[in-house]
Design an enzyme around this catalytic site. Structure first.
Site, PDB file in Angstrom:
ATOM      1  NE  ARG A 340       8.687   0.703   1.199  1.00  0.00           N
ATOM      2  CZ  ARG A 340       7.676   1.455   0.729  1.00  0.00           C
ATOM      3  NH1 ARG A 340       7.884   2.351  -0.216  1.00  0.00           N
ATOM      4  NH2 ARG A 340       6.464   1.318   1.234  1.00  0.00           N
ATOM      5  NE  ARG A 350      11.629  -4.319  -2.682  1.00  0.00           N
ATOM      6  CZ  ARG A 350      10.631  -3.960  -1.861  1.00  0.00           C
ATOM      7  NH1 ARG A 350       9.790  -3.022  -2.194  1.00  0.00           N
ATOM      8  NH2 ARG A 350      10.507  -4.548  -0.691  1.00  0.00           N
ATOM      9  CG  ASP A 489       7.872  -8.732   3.823  1.00  0.00           C
ATOM     10  OD1 ASP A 489       7.112  -9.186   2.960  1.00  0.00           O
ATOM     11  OD2 ASP A 489       8.467  -7.636   3.723  1.00  0.00           O
ATOM     12  CD  GLN A 686      11.350  -1.645   8.041  1.00  0.00           C
ATOM     13  OE1 GLN A 686      12.175  -2.030   8.880  1.00  0.00           O
ATOM     14  NE2 GLN A 686      11.289  -2.154   6.835  1.00  0.00           N
ATOM     15  CB  THR A 705       9.115   3.388   5.675  1.00  0.00           C
ATOM     16  OG1 THR A 705       7.994   3.022   6.498  1.00  0.00           O
ATOM     17  CG2 THR A 705       9.522   4.788   6.078  1.00  0.00           C
TER      18      THR A 705
HETATM   19  C1  GLC Z   1       8.597  -3.898   4.850  1.00  0.00           C
HETATM   20  C2  GLC Z   1       8.178  -4.312   3.454  1.00  0.00           C
HETATM   21  C3  GLC Z   1       6.682  -4.386   3.343  1.00  0.00           C
HETATM   22  C4  GLC Z   1       6.103  -5.224   4.457  1.00  0.00           C
HETATM   23  C5  GLC Z   1       6.573  -4.749   5.806  1.00  0.00           C
HETATM   24  C6  GLC Z   1       6.108  -5.624   6.948  1.00  0.00           C
HETATM   25  O1  GLC Z   1       8.220  -2.592   5.084  1.00  0.00           O
HETATM   26  O2  GLC Z   1       8.668  -3.396   2.475  1.00  0.00           O
HETATM   27  O3  GLC Z   1       6.314  -4.925   2.114  1.00  0.00           O
HETATM   28  O4  GLC Z   1       4.701  -5.168   4.381  1.00  0.00           O
HETATM   29  O5  GLC Z   1       7.981  -4.720   5.821  1.00  0.00           O
HETATM   30  O6  GLC Z   1       6.707  -6.884   6.944  1.00  0.00           O
END
Ligand code: GLC
Length: 800
Positions: A340, A350, A489, A686, A705
């Site tokens: 990412r 990052r 997350d 995403q 993503t």
């Molecule tokens: C983003 C993060 C990933 C996480 C996802 C769901 O894509 O990079 O690590 O699993 O969000 O929260």
């Protein structure tokens, strides 16, 4: 409206209108040098790291500026334009342009005022610099005097944030020089060695194939006061004034004046990179060879064709073919390479590999390049800590055996990650399984790999330790704790609260360890894992199932998240799909929960991550509340989860449903609704905004993503049903009943498989017991091909 189309033979997406609803980008390069370029030449480049190696500037969230600009000027009339429609932006009635995004290169063609230009941008294979090759032709009837200007806006300093924020410092550390055929930029040039974490660096912007008529190394002088990239004063005047920067903002700008007879063309090259003076000079000399760019682009095409050739599908659905054969696959590689680290949307701060992200990304390329996957598996395993947990962020300069870890303040401050996450190490199980099943390389289990902090173990022991980490972190009811987060997350379930998704992952991990232990004839581990599987299965059954669904988690104070009747977030997608992927749910219950998902979570653009979105009833730790309803983790269509959904339906043998979900979020299928979707119709993003949003269907955060790999796995393993295991390969397609026939060309353990699937009875999957499979004319029972049956070339026919 449609802005472009797929050219399958060339493996290109061709944009025929440049005024796309958002910049539609391509990602070029390698881990050594990355370049992002939009269809209007916006974008930036970096050396190794988007955060710490930024070479040229891009202003996020603005007008797709600046970029790799090539300006053209008629030296008789004074009219000027750009080789990309923007930044000059001539009226579209007069300016014709085509952008061809390909694998590893982008070509921008333009026709304006009797001149034709073709700018090809690429990073040569294995190189750490970039090439802008421009061909200009006089298509008119009279001789022309045309000027070509190349412009690149250097950062003042490689650290993106410093360059953008700490201007009282970064504006005063850099200067440019003119050296015959290039602009040389120096940073901290008085320092022989880095002082105070600064970096002594030199970059260059050069010209080959023509002479430099005029030059400029200062952005203000190039643009002029109160001007923009669309109307630089120096281009307007037809001459660069020779100013070199000393403080403030540098740039590389080079001009060459051409005289072209009717029908005549000129070809020249701009080069950009982080190189010392002598290296820059040598590179420019190398590019005086006019045939080089074409050869290098062909080399890139061959390289990518080779990479993508291990799986080729021909199905009745063109969109599926475009994605699986080229674009989803290319996106999987780019995501695999860059994690990412960089984006056209966010600044890419990052500085390393997210553990779970990268371990999942590996899955997207295993079927195409298992060797490349293996290297990364070793790398990620070496980022597991000796107690079995995994480093949430693995630094680019990861040094196995010597790393600090979340227990150490130094790790927390340098990465921003406060503690372990519940899921990270558990992603190793499906990934290692897929790699070993694809290759048959079971010897990997016995390979010694270091831990991040200290010690070494075989991969097999690493995996056992990963399970040990989960077992050492159990919360209420003895279920796996949610810790700082699980895959989601936004879920803070803590040290005592528990995650049902992680429970399913752990259940699946036991199953995979049983398979590995059986293979190794390690009866003790097999028995232990089988016992744990039964024990945890009973706990999941008792505490994670409520009436008609799997719940999402239980908080530290014993509130169940995702139960029927909750006013918000009462149904969550992942525990339902993972109940099937993990093998926990019986087929009957699997079908029932997936029907509930279809009924309550599905929308025309895919199924929501959960619903209803949080507004008033979130528990402490439900960070999704921060987002607008139907956005990201707060009830948006989080696209990564669609891959699991497709896989789960396919495992149930429900091909019609699996494909329905596939099409709802398939970028290529959304080509005609570009204005709604916004992002590129050739790559996944995403998430997509869902029903609560006035912009339902709008998609965000393109390219890097986890969606790329989960959807790929959902398609290859799920829909196409190519399911290898240690001893061979099962064929179990789950397709729309209307598919009468499809074929797959696949390389498997060095052998070629020519697979033809006939479906005259309009079936959708799930019936391999009654299907007829022949391998080179010999029947294979249960639609299973033992590896021992395979020759160098194999004709495989499946009658569903
Ligand atoms: C983003 C993060 C990933 C996480 C996802 C769901 O894509 O990079 O690590 O699993 O969000 O929260």
């Amino acid at each position: 409206m449609q802005y472009g189309h797929f050219d399958a033979a060339a493996r290109e997406y061709v944009i025929t209108r440049p005024d796309t609803p958002a910049p539609w980008a391509n990602y070029l390069g390698s881990p050594a040098y990355g370049a992002i370029i939009s269809n209007n030449a916006g974008g930036y480049s970096f050396v190794k790291s988007g955060a710490a190696g930024r070479l040229i500037r891009y202003r996020f969230n603005e007008q797709d500026r600046p970029g790799r600009y090539i300006y053209l000027r008629d030296d008789e009339s004074g009219d000027y334009w750009s080789a990309s429609w923007q930044p000059v932006g001539k009226p579209l009635g007069e300016y014709k342009s085509v952008c061809r995004h390909g694998t590893g290169y982008t070509v921008l063609e333009a026709e304006y005022a009797g001149a034709r230009s073709e700018a090809s941008y690429y990073v040569p294979h294995n190189a750490d610099y970039e090439v802008w090759h421009i061909k200009v032709s006089n298509t008119g009837k009279a001789a022309r005097k045309l000027s070509v200007f190349g412009f690149a806006e250097f950062t003042c300093e490689s650290f993106y944030e410093q360059d953008q924020v700490n201007l009282q410092y970064t504006q005063f550390i850099t200067r440019t020089y003119f050296k015959d055929k290039f602009i040389l930029q120096t940073i901290n040039e008085n320092c022989l060695n880095a002082v105070n974490e600064s970096r002594v660096e030199t970059r260059f912007f050069g010209l080959a194939g023509a002479n430099v008529t005029s030059y400029c190394g200062d952005r203000a002088a190039f643009l002029g006061a109160y001007r923009d990239y669309g109307n630089p004063v120096s281009v307007e005047k037809g001459r660069l004034d020779g100013t070199l920067n000393y403080n403030l903002n540098p740039c590389g700008a080079l001009h060459t004046a051409l005289a072209l007879a009717p029908g005549e063309s000129a070809s020249l090259v701009f080069l950009l990179g982080q190189k010392r003076e002598a290296e820059a000079k040598a590179l420019i000399a190398h590019y005086e060879d006019p045939g080089l760019p074409e050869r290098e682009i062909n080399e890139l095409k061959t390289y990518w064709r080779g990479k993508l050739s291990n799986l080729k599908v021909e199905t009745p659905d063109e969109n599926f073919n475009h994605m699986i054969n080229t674009w989803n696959a290319y996106q999987c590689f780019i995501t695999f390479i860059w994690s990412r680290a960089a984006s056209l949307v966010y600044c890419g701060q990052r500085n390393g590999y997210g553990y779970r992200d990268t371990v999942q990304d590996i899955q997207g390329i295993i079927h195409l390049d298992p060797e490349m996957a293996l290297e990364k598996i070793r790398f990620m395993v070496s980022a597991q800590v000796n107690h079995g947990g995994a480093l949430p962020l693995v630094k680019y300069d990861h040094n196995p055996g010597h790393e600090d870890k979340p227990e150490d303040a130094s790790y927390r401050t340098s990465t921003g990650h406060p503690s372990y996450r519940a899921d990270d190490a558990l992603w190793l199980f499906p990934t290692v399984w897929k790699y070993i099943a694809e290759t048959g390389n079971t010897a990997l289990l016995d390979e010694n790999i270091p831990y991040a902090d200290t010690g070494t173990d075989t991969l097999y022991k690493h995996l056992i330790k990963a399970i040990g980490f989960s077992l050492a972190h159990l919360g209420i009811h003895g279920l796996p704790a949610g810790l700082h987060a699980d895959w989601n997350d936004c879920l803070r379930l803590g040290a005592n609260g528990v995650s049902v998704f992680v429970a399913m992952q752990l259940y699946y991990a036991f199953e995979i360890m049983i398979r590995f232990a059986q293979h190794k004839k390690d009866a003790a581990t097999e028995a232990q894992m089988a016992e744990l599987k039964t024990k945890f299965g009973a706990v999941i059954e008792e505490h994670c199932w409520d009436s008609d669904r799997f719940v999402r988690g239980i908080t530290e104070d014993d509130q169940v998240v995702g139960k029927p009747g909750d006013p918000e977030a009462s149904l969550w997608l992942n525990p339902q799909s993972w109940s099937i992927i993990s093998g926990f749910a019986s087929p009957q219950r699997g079908r029932a929960v997936m029907d509930l998902v279809h009924e309550q979570l599905n929308t025309k653009y895919g199924a929501r991550i959960m619903a209803p979105a949080y507004r008033r009833h979130a528990f402490d730790g439900a960070l999704a509340l921060l987002f607008n309803p139907s956005t990201k983790e707060n009830g948006g269509i989080f696209l990564q989860t669609q891959g699991w959904l497709i896989l789960a339906e396919a495992l149930l043998g429900r091909g019609a449903r699996a494909f329905e979900y596939y099409l709802e979020s398939c970028p290529a299928a959304q080509n005609p609704i570009a204005e709604t979707r916004l992002v590129e119709p050739y790559v996944y993003s995403q998430f997509t905004e869902s029903v609560d949003s006035p912009f339902e269907g709008r998609s965000h955060v393109h390219w890097l993503t986890g969606t790329a790999s989960t959807v790929m796995v959902g398609c290859v393993e799920g829909i196409l049903g190519i399911r290898p295991d240690i001893d061979g390969l099962r064929l179990s397609p789950a397709i729309p009943p209307s598919w009468q026939f499809f074929s797959v060309e696949k390389t498997f353990r060095g052998r070629k498989l020519h697979i033809k699937v006939h479906n005259p009875e309009d079936r959708e999957g799930g019936g391999q017991g009654g299907w007829k499979l022949t391998v080179n004319g010999t029947e294979a029972a249960g639609a299973y091909i033992p590896a021992s049956m395979l020759r160098a070339e194999n004709e495989i026919v499946l009658e569903m």
